[in-house]
Motif scaffolding. Structure first.
Motif, short mmCIF file in Angstrom:
data_model
loop_
_atom_site.label_atom_id
_atom_site.label_comp_id
_atom_site.label_asym_id
_atom_site.label_seq_id
_atom_site.Cartn_x
_atom_site.Cartn_y
_atom_site.Cartn_z
N PRO A 150 0.84 -1.21 0.00
CA PRO A 150 0.00 0.00 0.00
C PRO A 150 0.85 1.23 0.00
CG PRO A 150 0.12 -0.93 2.19
CD PRO A 150 0.80 -1.90 1.29
N TRP A 162 -11.43 -1.32 8.34
CA TRP A 162 -10.41 -2.31 8.66
C TRP A 162 -10.39 -2.75 10.11
CZ3 TRP A 162 -5.81 0.31 5.70
CH2 TRP A 162 -6.13 0.32 4.33
N ARG A 181 -11.21 5.06 6.57
CA ARG A 181 -10.25 6.12 6.24
C ARG A 181 -10.83 7.49 6.57
NH1 ARG A 181 -5.84 4.85 3.30
NH2 ARG A 181 -5.70 2.74 2.47
N ASP A 212 -0.32 8.69 4.72
CA ASP A 212 -1.50 7.84 4.69
C ASP A 212 -1.49 6.99 5.96
OD1 ASP A 212 -2.83 8.60 2.49
OD2 ASP A 212 -2.07 7.05 1.16
N ASP A 231 -2.57 4.12 8.30
CA ASP A 231 -3.23 2.82 8.37
C ASP A 231 -4.15 2.86 9.59
OD1 ASP A 231 -3.98 0.19 8.75
OD2 ASP A 231 -2.04 -0.60 8.09
N LYS A 249 -5.11 0.75 11.41
CA LYS A 249 -4.61 -0.13 12.46
C LYS A 249 -3.68 0.60 13.42
CE LYS A 249 -4.88 -4.19 9.44
NZ LYS A 249 -4.10 -5.25 8.76
N TRP A 250 -3.17 1.78 13.00
CA TRP A 250 -2.27 2.54 13.87
C TRP A 250 -3.04 3.34 14.93
CZ3 TRP A 250 1.28 5.32 9.74
CH2 TRP A 250 1.91 4.35 8.95
N GLN A 267 3.96 1.27 13.77
CA GLN A 267 3.30 0.02 13.41
C GLN A 267 3.28 -0.98 14.57
OE1 GLN A 267 5.69 -1.13 10.03
NE2 GLN A 267 4.42 0.01 8.60
#
Length: 503
Positions: A55, A160, A171, A186, A188, A190-191, A220
């Motif tokens: 990505p 997600w 997003r 960008d 994620d 998940k962060w 991350q």
């Protein structure tokens, strides 16, 4: 068959290999029913993805606050250079003015992506080689299954994760949560749990950008792992307010495991005889300490201090407390160059230089050209010989850290013009140079003059040494409150005079 041949000429077959988990390959498994096979033949779908597998991490043409294009790359070499280049910034114990000091694939911007557009080509039904063996109900059920699978995949792509608030983090939701950060990189989704957690330490969106630029993988980390590591640092004495500064300097800390890294380094510091109450302060000052091997780097540095420099083993812990950066320096270079300079310039014996290092190990950070020489030359210019300068530096090594214009020169002028003393008195009272002119020297001198407690001749510098209570009792013969009130009025008057001059 003629119709089929004509169809193939118009629509030549596309040959490509589908991954085993793709929807079309699943439809063609050996266990499928005839209706499933027939349905697969009727529907021709071209399953595609982006031309690259990773990505986009950084938005194209975005630039950092330093004017440089942001890059997703991060290498150990760059981290090491960062660590070595700004270790001296950690020295907030003294705040000296002149102290010296997994591989990722390139992500293409959107403008360069070769995205293959999804196409659904519905072929004409060829009745000549289809056999209607199953009912329309079975075909309708298959239609529902395919539609449901597509809907689930779209839902998984658009959202997600579930955040702690029970909401789906898309997003758009992340952009609302961290709008400024989303403009730079960008994010994620998940962060988000990690970002939320780090925000409790005072980190803002601009700080996350700094962390990303310095070490992208640090964002991350799983939030539970990060919490475990920071909780451990807090447990050994690191203050909550210092976590923010540590992460900005060394975001890699979030990746250091408690058992294999953090505990080993804390145990090493305790082994030097450093009190538990000081461990947190040392870690906060030098967070890059954790990036150095205990056995291959830190212990050899201690051995060098003892065996080569000549620091007593019992004093090593005190030296590290005064200047934790000494643990991550190239001592073979810093020690030798400064020892050779002082020996050649002032005739300093080795024992004198060792005393300087023991009292003020920060001198190993100071630049010779910008730190040592200007101050030594100033002391020479006011009439001090090399032996006098050596006495002053051995007794008060931090003279090498004092500002010439804001500290040394004003104090010398006050010593000569107001206190009526000769410069050689500094060899007896070198600490005069370390005292505050506004908070200690001038108030006490003016207070004794007002009380007519000063005799004619040189002002006694010994009156500047004791604390306020002893000064008032031994020299002024009055109460501390009266002296403090006088000092406050004097400071306000001096401030007003400086303000008028600036105006």
């Amino acid at each position: 068959m003629a119709g089929f041949s004509f169809y193939c000429l118009i629509n030549p077959p596309i040959l490509f290999t589908l991954p085993s988990e793709s929807p079309l390959s699943l439809l063609g498994s050996g266990k499928d029913s005839p209706a499933t096979i027939r349905r697969a033949r009727r529907i021709g779908e071209l399953f595609v993805s982006h031309a690259h597998s990773n990505p986009k991490i950084i938005k194209p043409k975005k630039k950092s606050k330093y004017g440089e294009t942001l890059s997703p790359y991060d290498s150990d070499e760059e981290e090491q250079l960062d660590d070595e280049s700004d270790e001296d910034d950690d020295d907030w114990l003294l705040n000296d003015d002149f102290a010296e000091v997994a591989e990722y694939e390139r992500k293409k911007p959107k403008s360069q992506r070769q995205t293959i557009v999804k196409k659904v080509v519905k072929k004409e039904t060829v009745t000549s080689w289809e056999k209607p063996e199953e009912s329309e109900t079975e075909e309708d059920e298959l239609d529902i299954d395919i539609t449901r699978n597509a809907s689930e995949k779209k839902k998984e792509k658009d959202s997600w994760r579930l955040d702690g608030r029970g909401k789906m983090s898309s997003r758009k939701y992340v952009e609302k949560l961290y709008p400024k950060l989303s403009e730079e990189i960008d994010i994620d989704p998940k962060w988000v749990p990690l970002l939320d957690y780090l925000s409790t330490f005072g980190l803002k969106e601009s700080h996350f950008v700094q962390m990303y630029e310095r070490h992208m993988p640090s964002l991350q980390i799983n939030v539970l792992s990060a919490q475990e590591r920071l909780d451990y640092l807090l447990s050994v004495g690191v203050k909550h307010r210092d976590i923010k500064r540590m992460l900005l300097r060394q975001p890699q800390i979030l990746q250091y495991t408690v058992e294999n890294n953090l505990k080993a380094h804390i145990s090493f510091l305790m082994g030097l005889g450093i009190p538990n109450s000081k461990i947190g302060q040392i870690v906060a000052v030098t967070p890059s300490l954790f990036s150095y091997s205990v056995e291959n780097s830190l212990r050899p540095t201690i051995r060098y201090l003892i065996e080569e420099v000549g620091i007593n083993e019992n004093d090593v812990g005190k030296v590290v407390q005064l200047s934790p950066q000494i643990l991550i320096q190239r001592l073979d270079i810093t020690w030798n160059t400064r020892y050779m300079f002082l020996s050649k310039e002032l005739g300093a014996p080795r024992d004198s230089v060792v005393k300087m290092v023991k009292k003020h190990p920060q001198l190993l950070h100071y630049s010779i050209d910008d730190g040592f020489l200007p101050r030594i030359n100033f002391l020479r210019s006011i009439g001090m010989c090399n032996s006098d300068i050596l006495k002053v530096l051995t007794s008060l090594t931090q003279v090498l850290s004092l500002s010439l214009e804001d500290n040394l020169k004003p104090k010398y002028m006050y010593l000569v013009n107001e206190l009526k003393n000769e410069v050689h008195i500094l060899t007896k009272y070198p600490m005069y140079l370390s005292l505050s002119l506004d908070q200690r020297i001038r108030p006490r001198h003016r207070f004794l003059v007002e009380l007519k407690k000063v005799r004619k001749g040189p002002f006694p510098l010994s009156s500047l040494v004791p604390n306020d209570e002893s000064f008032c009792q031994q020299w002024a013969g009055t109460s501390v409150d009266k002296y403090l009130a006088f000092r406050q009025r004097l400071l306000l008057k001096e401030f007003a005079n400086k303000y008028e001059k600036r105006g």
